[in-house]
Design an enzyme around this catalytic site. Structure first.
Site, PDB file in Angstrom:
ATOM      1  N   ASP A   1       0.837  -1.202   0.000  1.00 21.15           N
ATOM      2  CA  ASP A   1       0.000   0.000   0.000  1.00 21.15           C
ATOM      3  C   ASP A   1       0.874   1.255   0.000  1.00 21.15           C
ATOM      4  O   ASP A   1       0.625   2.214  -0.743  1.00 21.15           O
ATOM      5  CB  ASP A   1      -0.924  -0.025   1.213  1.00 21.15           C
TER       6      ASP A   1
ATOM      7  N   GLU B   1      -1.860  -5.482  -3.844  1.00 25.81           N
ATOM      8  CA  GLU B   1      -0.918  -4.665  -3.072  1.00 25.81           C
ATOM      9  C   GLU B   1       0.230  -5.510  -2.525  1.00 25.81           C
ATOM     10  O   GLU B   1       1.388  -5.066  -2.512  1.00 25.81           O
ATOM     11  CB  GLU B   1      -1.653  -3.957  -1.939  1.00 25.81           C
TER      12      GLU B   1
END
Length: 227
Positions: A50, A122
């Protein structure tokens, strides 16, 4: 579960450390079963991924959109790193076919769960970053997000704001959003949302209220501009 070669071809990257790839694809449901070979899951990699994604998308925007002010750059970035966009990237990579999960999670619809696809996408970014370097990761993200970088105006990346501005300028009426219904299991619900501006209405669905509202705003704005 598919073999990893096809996924690596789609990514344009071959992992030196396959254990990182396996970890990025391993669902947390595996923790509860000792008979599974993998004792790690993607949650830590997702946390790192992220941050890496946000950093590199920010850098790409900063260099490619020199005439954009900070506020517009922030809106474009929000669009590029939102759940819906990440899920589209993950879906194009067919990540649902590669997620390693328990039978129970799979039966419960885990392969089609947008949260799982977002998380694995991610985690995969983090795995590439750890297995290679920031430059290679940058190039892969730039390739995977290329079509989303072709934003032309506010409608593309922030349709709700675009609709609000158009509505205020044209009719002095603010858009009104209403959740009509929610269907499906808790982890894979489909939301139906209505947006109304004066006498015009638009109904759209999405895997989140936010996604459904964006779709509805985009469709209604298109209708209003072409009416």
């Amino acid at each position: 579960m598919e073999s990893f070669e096809k996924l690596e071809t789609l990514l344009g990257y071959s992992f030196k450390n396959k254990e990182l790839l396996i970890e990025a694809l391993s669902h947390p449901s595996l923790r509860q079963y000792h008979e599974y070979k993998y004792d790690k899951d993607y949650e830590r990699l997702e946390f790192l991924g992220d941050a890496v994604l946000n950093l590199l998308i920010t850098e790409i925007l900063f260099k490619n959109f020199e005439n954009y002010k900070e506020g517009n750059l922030a809106k474009i970035r929000s669009y590029l790193v939102c759940k819906e966009t990440i899920c589209i990237v993950g879906t194009k990579l067919a990540l649902k076919d590669y997620i390693i999960m328990t039978h129970g999670e799979e039966v419960a619809g885990g392969r089609d769960n947008p949260n799982n696809i977002e998380n694995v996408t991610e985690a995969l970014i983090a795995a590439i970053y750890l297995d290679s370097n920031i430059e290679i990761t940058h190039n892969i993200i730039e390739k995977l997000w290329a079509e989303f970088m072709k934003v032309q105006n506010l409608t593309d990346y922030d349709p709700k704001t675009a609709l609000q501005e158009w509505a205020q300028a044209s009719s002095n009426h603010l858009p009104i959003y209403r959740l009509i219904k929610r269907e499906g299991a808790a982890h894979s619900s489909i939301f139906t949302v209505l947006v109304k501006v004066k006498d015009y209405e638009q109904i759209c669905t999405g895997y989140s209220i936010k996604e459904a509202e964006k779709k509805a705003a985009r469709c209604l704005l298109h209708r209003l501009k072409n009416d």
